[in-house]
Design a protein around this motif. Structure first.
Motif, PDB file in Angstrom:
ATOM      1  N   CYS A 110       0.851  -1.196   0.000  1.00  0.00           N
ATOM      2  CA  CYS A 110       0.000   0.000   0.000  1.00  0.00           C
ATOM      3  C   CYS A 110       0.889   1.249   0.000  1.00  0.00           C
ATOM      4  O   CYS A 110       0.953   1.984   0.996  1.00  0.00           O
ATOM      5  N   PRO A 111       1.601   1.522  -1.096  1.00  0.00           N
ATOM      6  CA  PRO A 111       2.578   2.608  -1.092  1.00  0.00           C
ATOM      7  C   PRO A 111       1.953   3.991  -1.136  1.00  0.00           C
ATOM      8  O   PRO A 111       0.779   4.168  -1.455  1.00  0.00           O
ATOM      9  N   ALA A 112       2.786   4.979  -0.824  1.00  0.00           N
ATOM     10  CA  ALA A 112       2.457   6.391  -1.006  1.00  0.00           C
ATOM     11  C   ALA A 112       3.544   6.996  -1.889  1.00  0.00           C
ATOM     12  O   ALA A 112       4.632   6.431  -2.034  1.00  0.00           O
ATOM     13  N   TYR A 113       3.261   8.174  -2.471  1.00  0.00           N
ATOM     14  CA  TYR A 113       4.166   8.802  -3.425  1.00  0.00           C
ATOM     15  C   TYR A 113       4.255  10.298  -3.138  1.00  0.00           C
ATOM     16  O   TYR A 113       3.242  10.929  -2.816  1.00  0.00           O
ATOM     17  N   TYR A 114       5.457  10.850  -3.257  1.00  0.00           N
ATOM     18  CA  TYR A 114       5.600  12.297  -3.086  1.00  0.00           C
ATOM     19  C   TYR A 114       6.380  12.897  -4.243  1.00  0.00           C
ATOM     20  O   TYR A 114       7.183  12.237  -4.900  1.00  0.00           O
ATOM     21  N   MET A 115       6.126  14.179  -4.495  1.00  0.00           N
ATOM     22  CA  MET A 115       6.874  14.929  -5.496  1.00  0.00           C
ATOM     23  C   MET A 115       8.112  15.511  -4.838  1.00  0.00           C
ATOM     24  O   MET A 115       8.007  16.158  -3.795  1.00  0.00           O
ATOM     25  N   PRO A 116       9.308  15.306  -5.399  1.00  0.00           N
ATOM     26  CA  PRO A 116      10.524  15.846  -4.788  1.00  0.00           C
ATOM     27  C   PRO A 116      10.453  17.359  -4.612  1.00  0.00           C
ATOM     28  O   PRO A 116       9.913  18.078  -5.459  1.00  0.00           O
ATOM     29  N   ILE A 117      11.008  17.842  -3.526  1.00  0.00           N
ATOM     30  CA  ILE A 117      10.884  19.246  -3.150  1.00  0.00           C
ATOM     31  C   ILE A 117      11.563  20.178  -4.149  1.00  0.00           C
ATOM     32  O   ILE A 117      11.144  21.331  -4.311  1.00  0.00           O
ATOM     33  N   ASP A 118      12.602  19.701  -4.867  1.00  0.00           N
ATOM     34  CA  ASP A 118      13.327  20.613  -5.749  1.00  0.00           C
ATOM     35  C   ASP A 118      12.464  21.119  -6.907  1.00  0.00           C
ATOM     36  O   ASP A 118      12.811  22.124  -7.535  1.00  0.00           O
ATOM     37  N   ARG A 119      11.343  20.474  -7.182  1.00  0.00           N
ATOM     38  CA  ARG A 119      10.523  20.896  -8.319  1.00  0.00           C
ATOM     39  C   ARG A 119       9.725  22.181  -8.054  1.00  0.00           C
ATOM     40  O   ARG A 119       9.171  22.753  -8.987  1.00  0.00           O
ATOM     41  N   ILE A 120       9.679  22.614  -6.797  1.00  0.00           N
ATOM     42  CA  ILE A 120       8.868  23.806  -6.512  1.00  0.00           C
ATOM     43  C   ILE A 120       9.454  25.065  -7.120  1.00  0.00           C
ATOM     44  O   ILE A 120       8.751  26.076  -7.208  1.00  0.00           O
ATOM     45  N   ASN A 121      10.717  25.056  -7.510  1.00  0.00           N
ATOM     46  CA  ASN A 121      11.266  26.259  -8.147  1.00  0.00           C
ATOM     47  C   ASN A 121      11.695  26.013  -9.588  1.00  0.00           C
ATOM     48  O   ASN A 121      12.538  26.721 -10.114  1.00  0.00           O
ATOM     49  N   ASP A 122      11.080  25.008 -10.225  1.00  0.00           N
ATOM     50  CA  ASP A 122      11.289  24.859 -11.660  1.00  0.00           C
ATOM     51  C   ASP A 122      10.584  25.974 -12.429  1.00  0.00           C
ATOM     52  O   ASP A 122      10.939  26.266 -13.569  1.00  0.00           O
TER      53      ASP A 122
END
Length: 493
Positions: free
Chosen positions: A465-477
């Motif tokens: 039952c995995p979870a997934y996150y967006m890497p933090i570095d993408r917030i300033n793309d």
């Protein structure tokens, strides 16, 4: 069958106190940053170390020592990326039978050149492996497999396992039975199927002295209804304004607001400075927004709920049964608490491999529904294929996959936009747990039993039952956002 789901609030009733009673208190005045590292108190438990120790049968000391190496690995990985570019392919960590860090390089890179790049304190643990594919070849094959899932309207995720040199497809048992025979002949030998959940994105007037912190509940404006998502971290937006980070409006719909314990509500500044909901592209996918807080002062803290639970109905042959689940993290204050944000997982890769989020590293996730849960990164880069109710599909590229075994529900409706962090470590001088921002929680897993009703994917009975996150570095793309920490605003690239 298990399915992945975005973390929206789906009407699941949560057991617990009234809404206002669940509001976290504001932390005390921000203490001055320490001028030197302090010793971690041996009397305070660590959530991530507790998970690691239990998972692999380690002593707490050994678990802490392994977690202390995570930052060294991230720093060493950055030097590999700088030296080799796309000829550096990945890195992963094994915890059994022995602790081992493996760096994966392109076929034509001399192994000796790679070994020279390893930090001295890591060399006793390190192995170097040549990749079967280049980064560009991996991206092409990944896209072909994900497109097959999407074209067949089958939800699931695709990620490359460098241990076995095969693509791992995780989907429901039924989806797997349909998919595997339909794959092009040249792909079948490089694919391994693992039964799992299906991805689904997770959704669920300022006064003087108002403050704002990560981990709080996201209320759609005007803030008088039910909270639907979770805020991640306090930030400085690209224009230099105070703000908060959470999921995009395409996911957590509505303008951002918050309802304070005394009942007054406040809507954050609109429109959001950055609001990106990007999927079905062949590169990096995005699901975040930078929201300005206006006159409200944010700070370098993130709140983690604990002792959270819920309930649901399940249809069986004998009729509807009422079931419940509960998460308790024994290594964090049972009533929940604040952690200081002292930094971020730094570094940015040009593609979707997320070198700075190595398989085998520990991550803890936060959200209003499931509280603080911890697990291991099992894939640095996955493509999640979500099938919506209308039959359309969404492909999310380059998200980090986390799996845990100590919590009944790792992430669920209402956790969207919440914080993904490194191991919370107790700092006895500061009087707080301390974390680094790693990403934004966006996708969890749900399951239906063939009656068309989604319910939480519950461990251990539902397998993965995995979870997934967006890497933090993408917030300033798209705009130069920074994370507010106890030592100042930190850029994540």
């Amino acid at each position: 069958m298990k399915i992945f789901k975005s973390l929206l609030v789906l009407g699941t009733a949560l057991a617990g106190p009234s809404l206002l009673a669940q509001q976290p208190p504001g932390p005390p005045e921000i203490p001055a940053a320490d001028s030197a590292p302090v010793e971690v108190s041996k009397s305070q438990k660590a959530p991530g170390a507790g998970y690691l120790a239990k998972r692999f049968g380690l002593s707490e000391l050994e678990a802490r020592q392994r977690l202390a190496l995570d930052e060294k690995i991230t720093e060493s990985t950055a030097s590999f990326v700088e030296a080799f570019g796309d000829d550096f392919v990945s890195v992963f960590i094994d915890h059994e039978p022995n602790y081992r860090v493996t760096y994966v390089i392109a076929r034509d890179v001399p192994v000796g050149d790679a070994q020279k790049m390893v930090a001295q304190e890591l060399r006793r643990y390190v192995a170097v492996k040549r990749s079967k594919y280049t980064v560009s070849e991996l991206d092409v094959l990944n896209r072909r497999i994900a497109d097959t899932l999407a074209n067949m309207k089958l939800p699931g995720t695709v990620g490359y396992d460098f241990r076995t040199d095969k693509f791992e497809i995780s989907a429901t048992e039924t989806a797997g039975q349909k998919l595997m025979p339909a794959l092009p002949t040249d792909l079948r030998s490089v694919v391994r199927f693992v039964p799992g959940g299906k991805p689904q994105t997770v959704q669920t007037g300022a006064r003087s002295g108002d403050v704002f912190y990560g981990g709080w509940q996201f209320f759609p404006a005007p803030g008088t209804g039910t909270p639907t998502c979770t805020y991640a971290f306090s930030i400085r937006t690209g224009s230099g304004q105070d703000g908060m980070l959470t999921a995009s409006s395409g996911h957590c719909q509505g303008n951002a607001a918050y309802k304070y314990p005394d009942g007054h509500t406040v809507t954050l500044v609109t429109p959001a400075e950055v609001d990106r909901f990007v999927f079905n592209n062949s590169g990096r996918s995005y699901d975040y927004r930078q929201v300005r807080t206006g006159t409200i002062k944010p700070g370098p803290y993130v709140w983690f709920w604990n002792n959270r639970g819920g309930n649901y109905y399940q249809k069986t042959l004998s009729g509807w049964e009422y079931k419940s689940w509960a998460n308790v993290n024994p290594n964090y204050p049972i009533e929940g608490g604040y952690s200081q944000v002292t930094g971020a997982v730094l570094g940015s890769s040009a593609n979707t491999q997320n070198y700075n989020h190595a398989a085998g590293q520990t991550r803890c996730l936060g959200g209003q529904t499931t509280g603080i849960t911890c697990g291991l990164i099992t894939a640095s880069s996955t493509t999640a294929v979500e099938v919506l109710d209308d039959g359309s599909t969404r492909q999310y590229y380059g998200y980090v996959k986390v799996e845990g075994q100590d919590y009944m529900v790792l992430a669920n409706g209402g956790d969207s936009g919440g914080p993904a962090v490194t191991e919370p470590v107790w700092n006895s001088t500061a009087g707080y747990y301390q974390v680094k921002a790693a990403g934004i929680v966006l996708i969890g897993s749900v399951r239906d039993r063939g009656d068309g009703y989604d319910r939480p994917c519950v461990m251990p009975g539902d397998q993965s039952c995995p979870a997934y996150y967006m890497p933090i570095d993408r917030i300033n793309d798209h705009a130069a956002g920074t994370i507010l920490t106890t030592t100042g605003a930190v850029a994540v690239n």
